[in-house]
Design a protein around this motif. Structure first.
Motif, PDB file in Angstrom:
ATOM      1  N   THR A  64    -124.497  51.722  93.731  1.00 32.24           N
ATOM      2  CA  THR A  64    -123.352  51.648  92.639  1.00 32.24           C
ATOM      3  C   THR A  64    -122.955  53.286  92.452  1.00 32.24           C
ATOM      4  N   ALA A  65    -124.156  53.975  92.212  1.00 34.02           N
ATOM      5  CA  ALA A  65    -123.817  55.354  92.153  1.00 34.02           C
ATOM      6  C   ALA A  65    -122.881  55.920  93.034  1.00 34.02           C
ATOM      7  N   ILE A  66    -123.034  55.536  94.436  1.00 29.61           N
ATOM      8  CA  ILE A  66    -122.103  56.303  95.595  1.00 29.61           C
ATOM      9  C   ILE A  66    -120.865  55.614  95.376  1.00 29.61           C
ATOM     10  N   ARG A  67    -120.797  54.165  95.230  1.00 27.49           N
ATOM     11  CA  ARG A  67    -119.401  53.675  94.819  1.00 27.49           C
ATOM     12  C   ARG A  67    -118.732  54.271  93.699  1.00 27.49           C
ATOM     13  N   LEU A  68    -119.413  54.348  92.335  1.00 24.47           N
ATOM     14  CA  LEU A  68    -118.859  54.825  91.161  1.00 24.47           C
ATOM     15  C   LEU A  68    -118.307  56.463  91.583  1.00 24.47           C
ATOM     16  N   ALA A  69    -119.204  57.278  92.470  1.00 25.42           N
ATOM     17  CA  ALA A  69    -118.705  58.650  92.879  1.00 25.42           C
ATOM     18  C   ALA A  69    -117.722  58.577  93.606  1.00 25.42           C
ATOM     19  N   GLU A  70    -117.519  57.700  94.760  1.00 26.50           N
ATOM     20  CA  GLU A  70    -116.265  57.551  95.363  1.00 26.50           C
ATOM     21  C   GLU A  70    -114.798  57.189  94.671  1.00 26.50           C
ATOM     22  N   GLU A  71    -115.337  56.236  93.691  1.00 23.88           N
ATOM     23  CA  GLU A  71    -114.104  55.955  92.811  1.00 23.88           C
ATOM     24  C   GLU A  71    -113.659  57.011  92.038  1.00 23.88           C
ATOM     25  N   GLN A  72    -114.856  57.635  91.360  1.00 27.16           N
ATOM     26  CA  GLN A  72    -114.243  58.886  90.829  1.00 27.16           C
ATOM     27  C   GLN A  72    -113.622  59.931  91.713  1.00 27.16           C
ATOM     28  N   LYS A  73    -114.207  60.068  92.811  1.00 29.40           N
ATOM     29  CA  LYS A  73    -113.342  61.280  93.736  1.00 29.40           C
ATOM     30  C   LYS A  73    -112.230  60.365  93.908  1.00 29.40           C
ATOM     31  N   LYS A  74    -112.016  59.174  94.225  1.00 29.92           N
ATOM     32  CA  LYS A  74    -110.789  58.686  94.603  1.00 29.92           C
ATOM     33  C   LYS A  74    -109.782  58.957  93.641  1.00 29.92           C
ATOM     34  N   ASP A  75    -110.199  58.477  92.149  1.00 30.93           N
ATOM     35  CA  ASP A  75    -109.408  58.758  91.059  1.00 30.93           C
ATOM     36  C   ASP A  75    -109.162  60.280  90.762  1.00 30.93           C
ATOM     37  N   ALA A  76    -109.924  61.195  90.984  1.00 27.92           N
ATOM     38  CA  ALA A  76    -109.652  62.396  90.805  1.00 27.92           C
ATOM     39  C   ALA A  76    -108.481  62.685  91.723  1.00 27.92           C
ATOM     40  N   GLU A  77    -108.939  62.343  93.005  1.00 27.85           N
ATOM     41  CA  GLU A  77    -107.702  62.787  94.144  1.00 27.85           C
ATOM     42  C   GLU A  77    -106.406  62.071  93.865  1.00 27.85           C
ATOM     43  N   LYS A  78    -106.351  61.036  93.345  1.00 28.50           N
ATOM     44  CA  LYS A  78    -105.288  60.237  92.981  1.00 28.50           C
ATOM     45  C   LYS A  78    -104.381  60.969  91.941  1.00 28.50           C
ATOM     46  N   ARG A  79    -105.301  61.285  91.081  1.00 26.34           N
ATOM     47  CA  ARG A  79    -104.797  61.899  89.733  1.00 26.34           C
ATOM     48  C   ARG A  79    -104.076  63.301  90.364  1.00 26.34           C
ATOM     49  N   ALA A  80    -104.899  64.123  91.202  1.00 23.13           N
ATOM     50  CA  ALA A  80    -104.263  65.424  91.621  1.00 23.13           C
ATOM     51  C   ALA A  80    -103.006  65.268  92.423  1.00 23.13           C
ATOM     52  N   ARG A  81    -103.137  64.218  93.328  1.00 26.74           N
ATOM     53  CA  ARG A  81    -102.002  63.694  94.094  1.00 26.74           C
ATOM     54  C   ARG A  81    -100.942  63.682  93.284  1.00 26.74           C
ATOM     55  N   HIS A  82    -101.011  62.739  92.159  1.00 27.47           N
ATOM     56  CA  HIS A  82     -99.932  62.409  91.053  1.00 27.47           C
ATOM     57  C   HIS A  82     -99.383  63.590  90.503  1.00 27.47           C
ATOM     58  N   GLU A  83    -100.378  64.341  90.051  1.00 25.33           N
ATOM     59  CA  GLU A  83     -99.757  65.709  89.385  1.00 25.33           C
ATOM     60  C   GLU A  83     -99.521  66.720  90.263  1.00 25.33           C
ATOM     61  N   GLU A  84     -99.534  66.802  91.500  1.00 25.59           N
ATOM     62  CA  GLU A  84     -98.924  67.622  92.480  1.00 25.59           C
ATOM     63  C   GLU A  84     -97.571  67.060  92.797  1.00 25.59           C
ATOM     64  N   GLU A  85     -97.352  65.590  92.890  1.00 30.18           N
ATOM     65  CA  GLU A  85     -96.122  64.709  93.235  1.00 30.18           C
ATOM     66  C   GLU A  85     -95.294  65.326  91.916  1.00 30.18           C
ATOM     67  N   SER A  86     -95.694  65.055  91.006  1.00 25.10           N
ATOM     68  CA  SER A  86     -94.999  65.324  89.592  1.00 25.10           C
ATOM     69  C   SER A  86     -94.527  66.670  89.493  1.00 25.10           C
ATOM     70  N   ARG A  87     -95.464  67.650  90.049  1.00 23.44           N
ATOM     71  CA  ARG A  87     -95.192  69.017  89.954  1.00 23.44           C
ATOM     72  C   ARG A  87     -93.949  69.307  90.776  1.00 23.44           C
ATOM     73  N   VAL A  88     -94.099  68.670  92.281  1.00 21.37           N
ATOM     74  CA  VAL A  88     -93.020  68.770  93.252  1.00 21.37           C
ATOM     75  C   VAL A  88     -91.819  68.220  92.660  1.00 21.37           C
ATOM     76  N   ILE A  89     -91.915  67.135  91.895  1.00 23.79           N
ATOM     77  CA  ILE A  89     -90.481  66.156  91.242  1.00 23.79           C
ATOM     78  C   ILE A  89     -89.930  67.271  90.375  1.00 23.79           C
ATOM     79  N   ALA A  90     -90.862  67.841  89.469  1.00 24.05           N
ATOM     80  CA  ALA A  90     -90.197  68.739  88.481  1.00 24.05           C
ATOM     81  C   ALA A  90     -89.729  69.864  89.259  1.00 24.05           C
TER      82      ALA A  90
END
Length: 174
Positions: A64-90
Motif C-alpha cells: 500500500t505504501a509503495i502503491r501510494l508512493a507510486e501514485e503520488q509519483k505518477k501524480d507529481a509526474e502528471k502534474r509536472a507534465r501538465h504544467e510543462e505542457e501548459s507552459r509550452v502552450i502558453a
C-alpha cells in the motif's frame, strides 16, 4: 447356587468396573495428551497464522505504501507534465500571437500596397485607353482629311474637266 448367581455377576461387575476405570483413566490421559497435542498444534497453527497475518498485514501495508508512493509519483509526474505542457502552450500562444500581429501588420501593408498598385494600374489602363482613343481619333481625322483631299481633288478635276480649257478641242483641218 443362588449365591453364584449373585457373586459371579458382582465379581464380573467389579472386574469390569476395574477394567472400565483403568480404561477411562488411560483414555482420559490419552485424551488429555491428545488435547494437549491438539492444543499445542492449534497454538502453533495460531502462532503461524498470526505470524502469517502479521506478515501479510506488513506486506499489504508495504505494498500500500509503495502503491501510494507510486501514485503520488505518477501524480507529481502528471502534474509536472501538465504544467510543462501548459507552459509550452502558453509560450506557443504568446509566440503565435506575436507572429499574428506581425503578419497582420504585413498583410495590412500589402493590402495597402495592393490597393495602390490597383489604382495605379487603373490609372495606367485609363491613360492607355485614352491614348489609344486619341490615336484612333487622329487616324480617323487623317483618313477623313485624306478623303476630303481626294474629294476636293476629284471635284477640282471634275470642274477642270467641265471647263473649256480642259476639253480637247477638235480642230479639224479642213
Amino acid at each position: 447356587m443362588n449365591r453364584f448367581y449373585l457373586i459371579v455377576p458382582v465379581l464380573l461387575l467389579a472386574i469390569f468396573g476395574g477394567i472400565y476405570w483403568q480404561y477411562t483413566n488411560s483414555a482420559a490421559a490419552h485424551a488429555a495428551e491428545k488435547a494437549q497435542a491438539v492444543a499445542a498444534e492449534q497454538k502453533v497453527e495460531a502462532d503461524k497464522k498470526a505470524e502469517a497475518e502479521r506478515q501479510a498485514r506488513a506486506d499489504a501495508e508495504k505494498r500500500t505504501a509503495i502503491r501510494l508512493a507510486e501514485e503520488q509519483k505518477k501524480d507529481a509526474e502528471k502534474r509536472a507534465r501538465h504544467e510543462e505542457e501548459s507552459r509550452v502552450i502558453a509560450a506557443d500562444t504568446a509566440r503565435y500571437t506575436e507572429q499574428l500581429k506581425t503578419l497582420t501588420a504585413e498583410a495590412a501593408a500589402m493590402e495597402k500596397k495592393l490597393a495602390e498598385l490597383r489604382a495605379k494600374r487603373e490609372r495606367l489602363n485609363a491613360e492607355s485607353f485614352s491614348l489609344a482613343r486619341d490615336v484612333e481619333l487622329m487616324r480617323i481625322d487623317k483618313r477623313n482629311a485624306e478623303l476630303e483631299i481626294q474629294r476636293l481633288t476629284e471635284m477640282v478635276a471634275r470642274q477642270a474637266g467641265n471647263t473649256t480649257l480642259a476639253r480637247p478641242v477638235n480642230i479639224e483641218r479642213k
